[in-house]
Design a protein around this motif. Structure first.
Motif, PDB file in Angstrom:
ATOM      1  N   SER A 101       0.837  -1.209   0.000  1.00 32.94           N
ATOM      2  CA  SER A 101       0.000   0.000   0.000  1.00 32.94           C
ATOM      3  C   SER A 101       0.867   1.251   0.000  1.00 32.94           C
ATOM      4  O   SER A 101       0.532   2.243  -0.643  1.00 32.94           O
ATOM      5  CB  SER A 101      -0.938   0.017   1.198  1.00 32.94           C
ATOM      6  OG  SER A 101      -0.215   0.061   2.400  1.00 32.94           O
ATOM      7  N   ARG A 142      -6.009   6.792  -7.999  1.00 36.19           N
ATOM      8  CA  ARG A 142      -5.892   6.694  -6.536  1.00 36.19           C
ATOM      9  C   ARG A 142      -4.477   6.320  -6.090  1.00 36.19           C
ATOM     10  O   ARG A 142      -4.255   5.905  -4.973  1.00 36.19           O
ATOM     11  CB  ARG A 142      -6.917   5.706  -6.009  1.00 36.19           C
ATOM     12  CG  ARG A 142      -8.343   6.265  -6.184  1.00 36.19           C
ATOM     13  CD  ARG A 142      -9.432   5.438  -5.579  1.00 36.19           C
ATOM     14  NE  ARG A 142      -9.198   4.877  -4.284  1.00 36.19           N
ATOM     15  CZ  ARG A 142      -9.490   5.450  -3.111  1.00 36.19           C
ATOM     16  NH1 ARG A 142     -10.006   6.658  -3.085  1.00 36.19           N
ATOM     17  NH2 ARG A 142      -9.258   4.816  -1.981  1.00 36.19           N
ATOM     18  N   ASN A 163       2.097   5.637  -2.865  1.00 34.49           N
ATOM     19  CA  ASN A 163       0.907   5.218  -2.137  1.00 34.49           C
ATOM     20  C   ASN A 163      -0.177   4.752  -3.095  1.00 34.49           C
ATOM     21  O   ASN A 163      -0.407   5.378  -4.124  1.00 34.49           O
ATOM     22  CB  ASN A 163       0.393   6.395  -1.296  1.00 34.49           C
ATOM     23  CG  ASN A 163      -0.684   6.011  -0.333  1.00 34.49           C
ATOM     24  OD1 ASN A 163      -1.685   5.418  -0.702  1.00 34.49           O
ATOM     25  ND2 ASN A 163      -0.494   6.357   0.918  1.00 34.49           N
ATOM     26  N   ARG A 165      -4.102   4.132  -2.702  1.00 35.07           N
ATOM     27  CA  ARG A 165      -5.227   4.305  -1.777  1.00 35.07           C
ATOM     28  C   ARG A 165      -6.192   3.119  -1.811  1.00 35.07           C
ATOM     29  O   ARG A 165      -6.819   2.819  -0.803  1.00 35.07           O
ATOM     30  CB  ARG A 165      -5.971   5.596  -2.105  1.00 35.07           C
ATOM     31  CG  ARG A 165      -5.186   6.838  -1.760  1.00 35.07           C
ATOM     32  CD  ARG A 165      -5.988   8.092  -2.059  1.00 35.07           C
ATOM     33  NE  ARG A 165      -5.210   9.278  -1.852  1.00 35.07           N
ATOM     34  CZ  ARG A 165      -4.769  10.068  -2.825  1.00 35.07           C
ATOM     35  NH1 ARG A 165      -5.033   9.786  -4.075  1.00 35.07           N
ATOM     36  NH2 ARG A 165      -4.065  11.141  -2.553  1.00 35.07           N
ATOM     37  N   ASP A 169      -7.131   1.292   1.619  1.00 41.33           N
ATOM     38  CA  ASP A 169      -8.498   1.216   2.138  1.00 41.33           C
ATOM     39  C   ASP A 169      -8.811  -0.145   2.767  1.00 41.33           C
ATOM     40  O   ASP A 169      -9.701  -0.255   3.601  1.00 41.33           O
ATOM     41  CB  ASP A 169      -9.521   1.513   1.037  1.00 41.33           C
ATOM     42  CG  ASP A 169      -9.550   2.987   0.660  1.00 41.33           C
ATOM     43  OD1 ASP A 169      -8.947   3.809   1.393  1.00 41.33           O
ATOM     44  OD2 ASP A 169     -10.159   3.316  -0.381  1.00 41.33           O
TER      45      ASP A 169
END
Length: 184
Positions: A101, A142, A163, A165, A169
Motif C-alpha cells: 500500500s 488513486r 501510495n 489508496r 483502504d
C-alpha cells in the motif's frame, strides 16, 4: 414542382443521414506512465517488492513485522543501495493482503541531494501536479508519489513515498473494534 422537390430531397438526404450518423469515438488516449520509482510501484505484489528489496540490500536483511491481530498486515524495512547511481537510503513498506500500500524511501544529506531527487522525479514523471512548501506530488487515479523534505541550514531529510489508496483502504478490515463507552 414535385420533381424539383424530389431532386432536392435526393441531394439533401445523404447530408441529413450523415449528420445523424454517430461519429466514431476518438482513439483512446495512451495510459499515463505508471507511477514507479527505483523499480517499486504502489500496489505491487509483496513478493515482487521483497525480491527487489533483497536485490538492493547491502549488509542488511529485509525484516517484516506483522500486525498483532493478523498476518494480513505487515511493515517491512531494509537499508539499500541502488547500483544504478549508488544512492543509499532506508526502504520501508506497508503490506496489506499481499499488496504494497505504501513504499517509502528515506535519505538525508545536503541541499544538493534534494535538488538531485527533484530533478530525477521531474524527468521521470513530468512536472509535479501539486506543490506545497517542501512537498511535490504526482498522481494517477488513486495512486500517488509524494516527495517531502525537511531540514535547516545545509542539512535535509528527504522522503519519497509511493501510495495506493485502493490497497490502503483494505486496512479498515483489520482495525480493532472500538468498545462502546459506558455512561457514568
Amino acid at each position: 414542382m414535385i420533381p424539383l422537390r424530389l431532386g432536392l430531397a435526393a441531394i439533401l438526404l445523404p447530408a441529413v443521414v450523415a449528420a445523424q450518423t454517430p461519429r466514431p469515438p476518438p482513439p483512446p488516449r495512451p495510459p499515463p506512465p505508471p507511477l514507479a520509482y527505483r523499480g517499486f510501484s504502489p500496489g505491487m505484489p509483496y513478493r515482487d517488492f521483497a525480491t527487489r528489496a533483497r536485490a538492493l540490500a547491502r549488509n542488511d536483511t529485509l525484516r517484516c513485522q506483522t500486525m498483532r491481530s493478523t498476518a494480513q498486515v505487515m511493515d517491512c524495512g531494509v537499508r539499500v543501495r541502488d547500483p544504478a547511481d549508488s544512492a543509499r537510503f532506508y526502504l520501508s513498506a506497508n503490506v496489506i493482503e499481499g499488496r504494497v500500500s505504501v513504499v517509502s524511501f528515506k535519505d538525508s544529506g545536503g541541499v544538493a541531494m534534494v535538488e538531485r531527487v527533484k530533478r530525477d522525479l521531474r524527468q521521470r514523471l513530468g512536472a509535479p501536479q501539486r506543490r506545497e512548501r517542501s512537498m511535490w506530488e504526482w498522481s494517477n487515479g488513486r495512486r500517488f508519489i509524494r516527495l517531502n523534505w525537511r531540514g535547516s541550514g545545509g542539512w535535509r531529510v528527504l522522503f519519497v513515498t509511493l501510495n495506493d489508496r485502493d490497497v490502503m483502504d483494505r486496512i479498515a478490515r483489520y482495525r480493532p473494534a472500538t468498545r462502546p463507552r459506558h455512561a457514568p
